[in-house]
Write a protein that holds these residues in place. Structure first.
Motif, PDB file in Angstrom:
ATOM      1  N   MET A 128       3.270 -10.010   8.458  1.00  0.00           N
ATOM      2  CA  MET A 128       2.110  -9.269   7.999  1.00  0.00           C
ATOM      3  C   MET A 128       2.540  -7.895   7.472  1.00  0.00           C
ATOM      4  O   MET A 128       2.020  -7.444   6.461  1.00  0.00           O
ATOM      5  N   TYR A 129       3.487  -7.265   8.168  1.00  0.00           N
ATOM      6  CA  TYR A 129       3.988  -5.981   7.684  1.00  0.00           C
ATOM      7  C   TYR A 129       4.570  -6.150   6.278  1.00  0.00           C
ATOM      8  O   TYR A 129       4.241  -5.389   5.359  1.00  0.00           O
ATOM      9  N   GLY A 130       5.445  -7.142   6.112  1.00  0.00           N
ATOM     10  CA  GLY A 130       6.122  -7.355   4.841  1.00  0.00           C
ATOM     11  C   GLY A 130       5.172  -7.687   3.704  1.00  0.00           C
ATOM     12  O   GLY A 130       5.445  -7.362   2.543  1.00  0.00           O
ATOM     13  N   ALA A 131       4.065  -8.318   4.020  1.00  0.00           N
ATOM     14  CA  ALA A 131       3.081  -8.670   2.993  1.00  0.00           C
ATOM     15  C   ALA A 131       2.093  -7.549   2.721  1.00  0.00           C
ATOM     16  O   ALA A 131       1.287  -7.651   1.796  1.00  0.00           O
ATOM     17  N   SER A 132       2.161  -6.476   3.510  1.00  0.00           N
ATOM     18  CA  SER A 132       1.197  -5.397   3.333  1.00  0.00           C
ATOM     19  C   SER A 132       1.868  -4.068   3.007  1.00  0.00           C
ATOM     20  O   SER A 132       1.765  -3.577   1.879  1.00  0.00           O
ATOM     21  N   VAL A 133       2.550  -3.468   3.945  1.00  0.00           N
ATOM     22  CA  VAL A 133       3.029  -2.094   3.778  1.00  0.00           C
ATOM     23  C   VAL A 133       3.956  -1.923   2.574  1.00  0.00           C
ATOM     24  O   VAL A 133       3.713  -1.046   1.735  1.00  0.00           O
ATOM     25  N   PRO A 134       5.002  -2.727   2.416  1.00  0.00           N
ATOM     26  CA  PRO A 134       5.855  -2.526   1.238  1.00  0.00           C
ATOM     27  C   PRO A 134       5.106  -2.749  -0.083  1.00  0.00           C
ATOM     28  O   PRO A 134       5.345  -2.046  -1.065  1.00  0.00           O
ATOM     29  N   VAL A 135       4.188  -3.689  -0.089  1.00  0.00           N
ATOM     30  CA  VAL A 135       3.399  -3.987  -1.287  1.00  0.00           C
ATOM     31  C   VAL A 135       2.481  -2.807  -1.619  1.00  0.00           C
ATOM     32  O   VAL A 135       2.394  -2.364  -2.771  1.00  0.00           O
ATOM     33  N   LEU A 136       1.809  -2.292  -0.620  1.00  0.00           N
ATOM     34  CA  LEU A 136       0.908  -1.155  -0.818  1.00  0.00           C
ATOM     35  C   LEU A 136       1.689   0.098  -1.200  1.00  0.00           C
ATOM     36  O   LEU A 136       1.255   0.864  -2.074  1.00  0.00           O
ATOM     37  N   ARG A 137       2.829   0.317  -0.577  1.00  0.00           N
ATOM     38  CA  ARG A 137       3.658   1.475  -0.933  1.00  0.00           C
ATOM     39  C   ARG A 137       4.110   1.392  -2.385  1.00  0.00           C
ATOM     40  O   ARG A 137       4.072   2.389  -3.110  1.00  0.00           O
ATOM     41  N   HIS A 138       4.529   0.214  -2.808  1.00  0.00           N
ATOM     42  CA  HIS A 138       4.960   0.033  -4.197  1.00  0.00           C
ATOM     43  C   HIS A 138       3.812   0.360  -5.160  1.00  0.00           C
ATOM     44  O   HIS A 138       4.005   1.096  -6.132  1.00  0.00           O
ATOM     45  N   GLY A 139       2.630  -0.163  -4.875  1.00  0.00           N
ATOM     46  CA  GLY A 139       1.472   0.117  -5.725  1.00  0.00           C
ATOM     47  C   GLY A 139       1.113   1.595  -5.744  1.00  0.00           C
ATOM     48  O   GLY A 139       0.772   2.152  -6.798  1.00  0.00           O
ATOM     49  N   LEU A 140       1.193   2.248  -4.596  1.00  0.00           N
ATOM     50  CA  LEU A 140       0.887   3.680  -4.530  1.00  0.00           C
ATOM     51  C   LEU A 140       1.949   4.514  -5.256  1.00  0.00           C
ATOM     52  O   LEU A 140       1.622   5.514  -5.906  1.00  0.00           O
ATOM     53  N   GLN A 141       3.204   4.108  -5.157  1.00  0.00           N
ATOM     54  CA  GLN A 141       4.256   4.830  -5.877  1.00  0.00           C
ATOM     55  C   GLN A 141       4.037   4.717  -7.389  1.00  0.00           C
ATOM     56  O   GLN A 141       4.220   5.688  -8.128  1.00  0.00           O
ATOM     57  N   ASN A 142       3.601   3.552  -7.842  1.00  0.00           N
ATOM     58  CA  ASN A 142       3.314   3.370  -9.266  1.00  0.00           C
ATOM     59  C   ASN A 142       2.080   4.176  -9.668  1.00  0.00           C
ATOM     60  O   ASN A 142       2.055   4.780 -10.745  1.00  0.00           O
TER      61      ASN A 142
END
Length: 167
Positions: free
Chosen positions: A1-15
């Motif tokens: 669940m972490y891998g499907a959420s936090v890294p994905v959301l961080r990537h989107g926020l960085q963009n």
């Protein structure tokens, strides 16, 4: 669940952060007040850029908090400039970076309830992530991108996607 959420959301926020930074440069070069850009909309009945960014950030931090079991930090929705929106994204990224994979153990079955003025939504953690968080997050990030592109900020699909596939 972490891998499907936090890294994905961080990537989107960085963009999102990167396209907001380009909006700051656009604002400066065109001598358009930052507040005007932050208040821009795609359609009269849609919320402005500032609210799109606030909702994207709230969705990301709410997901991290609910699935990890930590308190959801409260951010005042008072950003009126592009610089303040960048700070909002930075605060959200900082919160997400404090979370660890271990905090998400078993969260796919966790009961999640969202209360809105006109509806209450009930999910398990996995459905919350897949049916609410990710679509809602991407809707607001895409709309923020669309607003900035519509007013003339020089951004494209590569800016929206950011670094992918190791490049």
């Amino acid at each position: 669940m972490y891998g499907a959420s936090v890294p994905v959301l961080r990537h989107g926020l960085q963009n999102l952060r990167a396209i907001l930074a380009k909006a700051v440069a656009f604002s400066d070069s065109k001598k358009v007040a930052s507040e005007v850009i932050a208040g821009s909309r795609l359609a009269i009945d849609m919320v402005p850029l500032s609210k799109q960014v606030q909702i994207a950030c709230d969705t990301a931090k709410g997901c991290g908090a609910r699935l990890s079991g930590v308190e959801n930090p409260s951010f005042a929705d008072d950003e009126k400039t592009l610089q303040e929106l960048l700070q909002r994204v930075d605060k959200t990224l900082a919160f997400l970076e404090q979370l660890s994979p271990e905090q998400f153990a078993g969260s796919e079955d966790k009961a999640i309830q969202l209360n809105f003025p006109s509806i209450t939504l009930n999910f398990n953690g996995q459905d919350y992530l897949q049916q609410f968080v990710l679509p809602n997050f991407y809707f607001h990030v895409s709309t923020a991108y669309g607003i900035l592109r519509h007013i003339g900020v020089d951004i494209g699909k590569k800016d929206y996607l950011g670094a992918i596939g190791g490049v």
